[in-house]
Design a protein around this motif. Structure first.
Motif, PDB file in Angstrom:
ATOM      1  N   GLU A   9       0.835  -1.121  -0.043  1.00  0.00           N
ATOM      2  CA  GLU A   9      -0.087   0.001   0.102  1.00  0.00           C
ATOM      3  C   GLU A   9       0.766   1.431   0.099  1.00  0.00           C
ATOM      4  O   GLU A   9       1.061   1.844   0.994  1.00  0.00           O
ATOM      5  N   GLN A  10       1.238   1.863  -1.079  1.00  0.00           N
ATOM      6  CA  GLN A  10       2.108   2.854  -1.428  1.00  0.00           C
ATOM      7  C   GLN A  10       1.037   4.228  -1.483  1.00  0.00           C
ATOM      8  O   GLN A  10       0.507   4.597  -2.302  1.00  0.00           O
ATOM      9  N   TRP A  11       0.833   4.812  -0.255  1.00  0.00           N
ATOM     10  CA  TRP A  11       0.016   5.904  -0.058  1.00  0.00           C
ATOM     11  C   TRP A  11       0.850   7.042  -0.146  1.00  0.00           C
ATOM     12  O   TRP A  11       1.780   7.241  -0.919  1.00  0.00           O
ATOM     13  N   ASN A  12       0.442   8.148   0.714  1.00  0.00           N
ATOM     14  CA  ASN A  12       1.360   9.245   0.586  1.00  0.00           C
ATOM     15  C   ASN A  12       1.464   9.834   2.059  1.00  0.00           C
ATOM     16  O   ASN A  12       1.456  11.046   2.513  1.00  0.00           O
ATOM     17  N   GLY A  13       1.926   8.846   3.029  1.00  0.00           N
ATOM     18  CA  GLY A  13       2.156   9.097   4.559  1.00  0.00           C
ATOM     19  C   GLY A  13       3.788   8.932   4.479  1.00  0.00           C
ATOM     20  O   GLY A  13       4.439   8.852   3.681  1.00  0.00           O
ATOM     21  N   GLY A  14       4.011   8.962   5.910  1.00  0.00           N
ATOM     22  CA  GLY A  14       5.636   9.287   6.229  1.00  0.00           C
ATOM     23  C   GLY A  14       6.052   7.913   5.889  1.00  0.00           C
ATOM     24  O   GLY A  14       7.258   7.577   5.451  1.00  0.00           O
ATOM     25  N   SER A  15       5.511   6.642   6.113  1.00  0.00           N
ATOM     26  CA  SER A  15       6.260   5.234   5.621  1.00  0.00           C
ATOM     27  C   SER A  15       6.218   5.286   4.341  1.00  0.00           C
ATOM     28  O   SER A  15       7.248   4.565   3.719  1.00  0.00           O
TER      29      SER A  15
END
Length: 436
Positions: A9-15
């Motif tokens: 799950e490549q979203w747009n958060g820190g991880s």
């Protein structure tokens, strides 16, 4: 080397930004890089990942079910033609036994954003039992990992508490990179408030994804309190609205309804899913940044705001408590509470100067701190040293002090707890939100 990065799950958060930093770093060093993921959000559609082999394994699973997703990605590795020297994994250790069995020579580095045992799922009760069982199993899985990175001293203390049998010298604090956006965006250099035109009214900016645990509701409540006392201000709520997760859209709609009910629509504006360029323009336009989630694992937003020379108001818990200096680079409130936040916001409205951010001399000191502790270069350097250690070429533990252990375990709130302190103006509306 052949480096495989397992990040579901490549979203747009820190991880997700950690993943991007690692990919670009290893490619720049001439390594072969393979990235395994279950989904890449549209946010990244215009970003180039030259030199990377991306294997997107589509799975129809509930977003956030990282255990099952990493199991699937692990099986993909087992039956693939990959032969990694190093595997870097995050979110769940469920794929570790398969990788160790199939590639016994492969060294495994795990980046822990927060122990899954403490992230209580806001779903039906059977899933809670399922998550409890997974938490018991994961300690055994983490024992098979060669090196474990955590993103803050707070996360380190929580990890050690829930996994007491893991060797302490495996667990190391490495702050995530916070200048990824600076690399990929076309934003201008940071400008202090003293250098730009003064706003007509004091402007606060919340830059956070719309998610119940982020406690954006107390910002609207605090705005209502200040309005009732006769103060004029402007609050911008900007952040990602995740289309694949219903809770995100529901919370976004609830916050808009709350603003209407508290009669602050003239002071509160919503900016869903801003681009990088718009995001940094908002930072430069605001006077103070707000970051309201309690017990946040790390919190990249306060670092971005400080880099852009803006003071920050945060909760005095979790990672943000480590990065914000009280009354020097911002203010800490004891808990997520509308009254406390209103007091802090009023303090910022009355405080004329923040020398450590407004002056060139003060900002130079803060900039050095940011570049030393929170930069992509520092983050990737720590990764390189850890890999060198795992390969048996150096020892990096000797120079690092042991992390302190906290006496309490902090559980992440579930979605139905985010309105735990109701605002009194409309009790029925609070009940509807809590039920939702």
């Amino acid at each position: 080397m052949h480096v495989v990065i397992v990040h579901p799950e490549q979203w747009n958060g820190g991880s997700d930004r950690c993943t991007v930093a690692l990919i670009r770093h290893f490619v720049s060093q001439g390594h072969r890089v393979t990235w395994l993921t279950t989904m890449i959000d549209e946010y990244w559609k215009n970003h180039t990942f030259d030199g990377v082999e991306i294997r997107e394994v589509g799975l129809k699973l509930h977003p956030g079910d990282w255990w099952s997703q990493n199991v699937a990605l692990g099986w993909h590795m087992v039956f693939s033609n990959l032969n990694p020297d190093v595997a870097i994994i995050d979110h769940s250790a469920s794929c570790v036994p398969m990788i160790k069995w199939r590639f016994p020579q492969c060294k495994i580095l795990f980046y822990c954003h927060f122990p899954q045992q403490l992230v209580t799922p806001s779903r039906f009760f059977l899933y809670r039992w399922y998550a409890k069982l997974i938490g018991i199993v994961e300690e055994e899985l983490f024992g098979q990992i060669d090196q474990i990175f955590v993103n803050s001293n707070f996360t380190a203390s929580q990890f050690i508490k829930v996994m007491p049998n893991i060797e302490r010298n495996k667990v190391r604090v490495v702050y995530p990179p916070c200048d990824i956006d600076w690399i990929v965006s076309a934003s201008d250099r940071p400008v202090s408030r003293a250098e730009r035109a003064k706003n007509d009214v004091y402007t606060f900016l919340s830059m956070n994804r719309f998610w119940p645990e982020k406690r954006l509701d107390i910002i609207i409540e605090a705005t209502s309190i200040l309005k009732q006392k006769g103060y004029n201000l402007h609050v911008q709520l900007a952040g990602s609205v995740m289309p694949h997760i219903p809770e995100s859209r529901i919370y976004y709609d609830q916050l808009q309804e709350m603003a209407r009910e508290l009669n602050v629509t003239d002071m509160v504006s919503f900016i869903p899913s801003p681009s990088d360029k718009v995001k940094f323009q908002l930072y430069q336009q605001c006077d103070t940044a707000l970051y309201t989630p309690p017990n946040e694992h790390f919190g990249i937003v306060p670092i971005e705001a400080l880099d852009q020379r803006r003071p920050v108001i945060v909760c005095d818990s979790g990672g943000p408590a480590e990065t914000v200096l009280e009354d020097i680079t911002g203010t800490k409130i004891a808990k997520p509470c509308g009254e406390l936040l209103a007091e802090a916001m009023l303090h910022h409205m009355n405080k004329r100067d923040w020398p450590e951010l407004d002056t060139e001399e003060g900002y130079a000191k803060q900039r050095h701190r940011l570049e030393t502790e929170f930069s992509t270069r520092g983050f990737c350097g720590n990764i390189d040293r850890a890999i060198a250690e795992m390969m048996g070429t150096m020892d990096i533990n000797a120079t690092e002090p042991a992390q302190p252990v906290m006496e309490t375990i902090v559980h992440q709130p579930v979605a139905t707890e985010v309105f735990a302190k109701p605002y009194q103006q409309n009790k029925s509306a609070h009940i509807r939100r809590a039920q939702a």
